[in-house]
Design an enzyme around this catalytic site. Structure first.
Site, PDB file in Angstrom:
ATOM      1  N   CYS A 261    -121.308 -85.352  11.274  1.00 19.66           N
ATOM      2  CA  CYS A 261    -122.269 -84.302  10.932  1.00 19.66           C
ATOM      3  C   CYS A 261    -123.303 -84.149  12.047  1.00 19.66           C
ATOM      4  O   CYS A 261    -123.916 -85.126  12.466  1.00 19.66           O
ATOM      5  CB  CYS A 261    -122.957 -84.635   9.606  1.00 19.66           C
ATOM      6  SG  CYS A 261    -124.168 -83.392   9.165  1.00 19.66           S
TER       7      CYS A 261
ATOM      8  N   HIS B 230    -112.062 -84.430  13.098  1.00 19.20           N
ATOM      9  CA  HIS B 230    -112.360 -82.999  13.130  1.00 19.20           C
ATOM     10  C   HIS B 230    -112.161 -82.577  14.591  1.00 19.20           C
ATOM     11  O   HIS B 230    -112.884 -83.039  15.480  1.00 19.20           O
ATOM     12  CB  HIS B 230    -113.801 -82.773  12.657  1.00 19.20           C
ATOM     13  CG  HIS B 230    -114.194 -81.333  12.582  1.00 19.20           C
ATOM     14  ND1 HIS B 230    -115.396 -80.925  12.085  1.00 19.20           N
ATOM     15  CD2 HIS B 230    -113.537 -80.201  12.939  1.00 19.20           C
ATOM     16  CE1 HIS B 230    -115.471 -79.604  12.131  1.00 19.20           C
ATOM     17  NE2 HIS B 230    -114.362 -79.150  12.651  1.00 19.20           N
TER      18      HIS B 230
ATOM     19  N   GLY C 169    -109.860 -79.352  10.671  1.00 20.31           N
ATOM     20  CA  GLY C 169    -110.520 -78.258  11.389  1.00 20.31           C
ATOM     21  C   GLY C 169    -109.669 -77.007  11.477  1.00 20.31           C
ATOM     22  O   GLY C 169    -108.622 -77.018  12.118  1.00 20.31           O
TER      23      GLY C 169
ATOM     24  N   ARG D  50    -112.928 -75.507   4.187  1.00 17.06           N
ATOM     25  CA  ARG D  50    -113.309 -74.160   3.770  1.00 17.06           C
ATOM     26  C   ARG D  50    -112.162 -73.373   3.147  1.00 17.06           C
ATOM     27  O   ARG D  50    -112.367 -72.647   2.173  1.00 17.06           O
ATOM     28  CB  ARG D  50    -113.907 -73.401   4.964  1.00 17.06           C
ATOM     29  CG  ARG D  50    -115.283 -73.926   5.336  1.00 17.06           C
ATOM     30  CD  ARG D  50    -115.692 -73.466   6.719  1.00 17.06           C
ATOM     31  NE  ARG D  50    -114.888 -74.105   7.765  1.00 17.06           N
ATOM     32  CZ  ARG D  50    -115.033 -73.888   9.053  1.00 17.06           C
ATOM     33  NH1 ARG D  50    -115.962 -73.051   9.470  1.00 17.06           N
ATOM     34  NH2 ARG D  50    -114.277 -74.517   9.941  1.00 17.06           N
TER      35      ARG D  50
END
Ligand SMILES: Cc1cc2nc3c(=O)[nH]c(=O)nc-3n(C[C@H](O)[C@H](O)[C@H](O)COP(=O)(O)O)c2cc1C
Length: 328
Positions: free
Chosen positions: A92, A163, A204, A226
């Protein structure tokens, strides 16, 4: 445990209600909590911050921190509470997270990370895994990443979620950090090739089952964020095409089960909108998507929405189902 496909940890998204909903759609994906800071896990109200429904399992707790004693305490708490995995957030890039010395800035401190992981492993028997980026700022270098991973491996970590874009620690917002740095899947493949004994999970920008299949040829698992949150029924394609499951629930069956959960939760004091907000994408790309969203926002998104408002929801669902069947 093999995390062939997992739903990414996402703040404000993958709370226990979202996870319950996603689990109604897929039995086989691994689920992750939102990131919880070590201090909140240790000193906060665990019934609010860490509690989950056993139906959500298999489930990992993601933790943010860099104090090895705190991290090891949280690993033990996670195990005692029945989580299946504890994952440390090393990816993050937000300012707040950097200020507290966790997340992606820890990529600059491999020795500290290794010590933290070692303490976590010593304090619990569940798998300790790491989620990180492929680089940070001007560093997007295979040798740096590989050395970082080898340090964590020496500390006992066997599973890495990568990621596939670097983090820009200064100058980009967390949202920009999810889109602007370029995806570099090759770097992740190369890490797997160099370390065949490690479980490498790629993350990702993955949005299609064909992409999942291709990544699985070169990595052990795929993590998706997402694309699933925005279109939860995509998990049915994952169930069918990746896990080869033949029977899968319709949207109608999912909403029926969710209503039972909603009623139980509302009686315990949960707000209707805290559950239903996660279902906005249920008709993503389908006829009736607008009706669904409008129904939710008119009836179920207000802070004081009550359960009675949910009573007509099945009519919307049945109309949508009919419209989609006629069209298919
Ligand atoms: C709203 C949102 C919140 C996120 N929160 C977290 C988090 O708490 N911990 C974490 O490791 N990553 C977090 N991420 C990053 C995701 O786990 C994932 O790495 C990223 O979205 C890339 O995957 P995707 O392209 O499949 O979405 C977040 C992403 C989004 C969009």
């Amino acid at each position: 445990m093999k995390n062939t496909v997992s739903v990414a940890p996402m703040m404000d998204c993958t709370d226990r209600h979202a996870r319950f909903f996603l689990r109604l759609i897929s039995r086989n994906v691994m689920l992750y909590s939102e990131m919880v800071a070590t201090k909140s896990a240790i000193h906060g109200d665990r019934s609010k911050i860490l509690a989950f429904n056993t139906e959500e399992k298999p489930l990992a707790l993601q933790v943010g921190g860099s104090d090895k004693r705190e991290l090891s305490e949280v690993a033990k708490i996670a195990e005692d509470m029945g989580y299946d995995e504890i994952n440390i957030n090393l990816g993050c890039p937000s300012k707040k997270v950097q200020k507290n010395m966790f997340g992606a800035c820890l990529m600059k401190k491999p020795d500290l990370v290794a010590e933290c992981i070692s303490e976590m492993i010593n304090s619990c028997k569940i798998p300790v895994t790491a989620k990180t980026r492929i680089g940070f700022d001007d560093t997007e270098d295979f040798h740096y990443l590989n050395k970082f991973i080898l340090k964590m491996k020496a500390a006992g970590c066997k599973t890495f979620i990568l990621h596939a874009r670097k983090a820009i620690l200064k100058g980009l917002s967390p949202k920009q950090n999810l889109n602007i740095p370029k995806l570099n899947y090759e770097m992740v493949y190369k890490i797997k090739k160099e370390n065949p004994d490690l479980e490498i999970i790629i993350n990702g920008g993955i949005t299609k089952t064909e992409e999942i299949k291709n990544h699985l040829k070169l990595c052990d698992g795929v993590m998706i964020g997402r694309a699933i949150y925005q279109n939860p029924y995509f998990l049915i394609d994952v169930e069918k095409e990746i896990f080869k499951i033949k029977n899968h629930p319709s949207r109608e069956e999912i909403v029926e089960k969710l209503l039972q959960y909603l009623e139980k939760e509302v009686n315990l004091g949960t707000k209707v909108n805290h559950i239903m907000r996660h279902t906005v994408g249920l008709y993503h790309g389908k006829i009736g998507s607008k009706n669904w969203k409008r129904y939710l926002s008119d009836n179920m998104m207000a802070r004081d929405s009550d359960f009675q408002k949910a009573k007509h929801i099945m009519t919307i669902v049945q109309n949508n189902e009919k419209a989609n069947q006629t069209n298919s």
